[in-house]
Design a protein around this motif. Structure first.
Motif, PDB file in Angstrom:
ATOM      1  N   VAL A 290       0.865  -1.184   0.000  1.00 54.70           N
ATOM      2  CA  VAL A 290       0.000   0.000   0.000  1.00 54.70           C
ATOM      3  C   VAL A 290       0.896   1.226   0.000  1.00 54.70           C
ATOM      4  N   ARG A 291       0.638   2.150  -0.912  1.00 51.05           N
ATOM      5  CA  ARG A 291       1.358   3.419  -0.972  1.00 51.05           C
ATOM      6  C   ARG A 291       0.356   4.555  -0.853  1.00 51.05           C
ATOM      7  N   ILE A 292       0.637   5.502   0.012  1.00 52.82           N
ATOM      8  CA  ILE A 292      -0.252   6.644   0.219  1.00 52.82           C
ATOM      9  C   ILE A 292       0.516   7.923  -0.070  1.00 52.82           C
ATOM     10  N   LEU A 293      -0.037   8.750  -0.964  1.00 55.85           N
ATOM     11  CA  LEU A 293       0.506  10.072  -1.259  1.00 55.85           C
ATOM     12  C   LEU A 293      -0.451  11.107  -0.689  1.00 55.85           C
ATOM     13  N   GLN A 294       0.057  11.985   0.160  1.00 52.19           N
ATOM     14  CA  GLN A 294      -0.803  12.938   0.858  1.00 52.19           C
ATOM     15  C   GLN A 294      -0.158  14.313   0.893  1.00 52.19           C
ATOM     16  N   GLY A 295      -0.935  15.335   0.547  1.00 50.65           N
ATOM     17  CA  GLY A 295      -0.451  16.707   0.606  1.00 50.65           C
ATOM     18  C   GLY A 295      -0.538  17.279   2.006  1.00 50.65           C
ATOM     19  N   GLY A 296       0.515  17.947   2.431  1.00 49.10           N
ATOM     20  CA  GLY A 296       0.528  18.559   3.747  1.00 49.10           C
ATOM     21  C   GLY A 296      -0.349  19.785   3.848  1.00 49.10           C
ATOM     22  N   LEU A 297      -0.700  20.396   2.706  1.00 52.29           N
ATOM     23  CA  LEU A 297      -1.534  21.594   2.686  1.00 52.29           C
ATOM     24  C   LEU A 297      -2.920  21.301   2.121  1.00 52.29           C
ATOM     25  N   ASP A 298      -3.342  20.056   2.204  1.00 55.94           N
ATOM     26  CA  ASP A 298      -4.635  19.635   1.665  1.00 55.94           C
ATOM     27  C   ASP A 298      -5.755  20.193   2.542  1.00 55.94           C
ATOM     28  N   PRO A 299      -6.625  21.076   1.989  1.00 58.35           N
ATOM     29  CA  PRO A 299      -7.716  21.628   2.811  1.00 58.35           C
ATOM     30  C   PRO A 299      -8.928  20.713   2.889  1.00 58.35           C
ATOM     31  N   ASP A 300      -8.987  19.693   2.035  1.00 54.92           N
ATOM     32  CA  ASP A 300     -10.165  18.834   1.957  1.00 54.92           C
ATOM     33  C   ASP A 300      -9.995  17.527   2.719  1.00 54.92           C
ATOM     34  N   VAL A 301      -8.829  16.920   2.578  1.00 55.57           N
ATOM     35  CA  VAL A 301      -8.498  15.716   3.340  1.00 55.57           C
ATOM     36  C   VAL A 301      -7.255  16.056   4.162  1.00 55.57           C
ATOM     37  N   PRO A 302      -7.430  16.490   5.396  1.00 52.68           N
ATOM     38  CA  PRO A 302      -6.269  16.884   6.205  1.00 52.68           C
ATOM     39  C   PRO A 302      -5.272  15.736   6.341  1.00 52.68           C
ATOM     40  N   ALA A 303      -4.003  16.119   6.427  1.00 51.13           N
ATOM     41  CA  ALA A 303      -2.960  15.106   6.571  1.00 51.13           C
ATOM     42  C   ALA A 303      -3.216  14.211   7.780  1.00 51.13           C
ATOM     43  N   ALA A 304      -3.737  14.775   8.860  1.00 54.17           N
ATOM     44  CA  ALA A 304      -4.004  13.981  10.059  1.00 54.17           C
ATOM     45  C   ALA A 304      -5.027  12.883   9.787  1.00 54.17           C
ATOM     46  N   HIS A 305      -5.982  13.160   8.900  1.00 49.60           N
ATOM     47  CA  HIS A 305      -6.984  12.152   8.549  1.00 49.60           C
ATOM     48  C   HIS A 305      -6.328  10.997   7.803  1.00 49.60           C
TER      49      HIS A 305
END
Length: 253
Positions: free
Chosen positions: A191-206
């Motif tokens: 499993v690979r997850i790419l996540q933006g640190g400045l994502d306003p819709d899906v927060p990184a913490a989520h």
């Protein structure tokens, strides 16, 4: 970037549109986001990558999205997951890597749970698991909740579309039947997850909370500190293609 020939399957009385690139296994399957479609920047980039590499690839539109039949306002997480399973069962063969963007991340996890012998790996981009409950309902003011409960819908302004997104009571209630983040999520493949640190819709913490629940022997969470929700900048696309190459090599027969 050229767009291939559109085909379709009949499912639940509707026409589901898809594009298929035959090639090496595993086949990568694009699962798009909420009110998105298969012509977006990331899906186009992956289609071109598959053509160049000779990799199997399928992209499609959920009912009520893009070139598929149906009304968006009649859609639910359950219905769109069912669309996805129909595409997997009727259009693809052999092992799969599901590439889920935003809502597509949730649907990819649900599809992986439903077809564990087929789904060999997951590539999740800003995965919005349980978003109807944790990211929408939990943040809605009481007056919005009341409007949804009393009228059955609320028109939510969108940063990505001049038209508002209609959030229906049916979407919220159905979402509660498909929640994943209240228990561990078993995944046998990488499993690979790419996540933006400045994502306003899906927060990184989520996304980080989701990653902690996924029980995979080979999981990597890549936080792109200056990345937004779409992760569609040239450098983001380069990263996406790099991870796709890695999974294709790792899971090759």
């Amino acid at each position: 970037m050229p767009f291939g020939q559109i085909e379709a399957i009949a499912h639940n009385g509707l026409r589901l549109a898809y594009e298929r690139q035959t090639g090496a296994r595993p086949t990568f399957v694009w699962c798009g986001g909420f009110k998105s479609d298969m012509t977006g920047t990331k899906a186009q980039a992956l289609a071109e990558w598959a053509r160049t590499r000779g990799q199997g690839f399928v992209r499609f539109d959920y009912s009520g999205h893009g070139q598929s039949d149906g009304a968006f306002t009649e859609g639910t997480i359950g219905a769109w997951t069912d669309d996805t399973l129909a595409i997997l069962d009727q259009v693809t063969e052999g092992p799969l890597v599901l590439v889920g963007s935003s809502m597509g991340g949730w649907i990819s996890l649900l599809a992986g749970r439903a077809r564990p012998k087929r789904v060999a790996g997951l590539l999740l981009i800003a995965p919005a698991a349980d978003f109807t409950e944790r990211l929408m309902w939990a943040s809605f003011p009481q007056e919005v909740k009341r409007e949804i409960e009393e009228t059955g819908r609320w028109e939510r302004p969108s940063a990505y579309d001049p038209e508002p997104y209609v959030i229906t009571r049916q979407l919220i209630e159905d979402g509660r039947r498909h929640l994943l983040m209240d228990a561990p999520i078993p995944c046998t493949g990488p499993v690979r997850i790419l996540q933006g640190g400045l994502d306003p819709d899906v927060p990184a913490a989520h996304a980080e909370a989701l990653a902690k629940l996924i029980q995979s022997p080979d999981l990597r969470f890549d936080l792109i500190l200056d990345g937004d929700h779409r992760l569609s900048r040239p450098e983001d696309i380069d990263r996406l293609i790099s991870v796709a190459n890695e999974l294709a090599d790792k899971l090759a027969p």
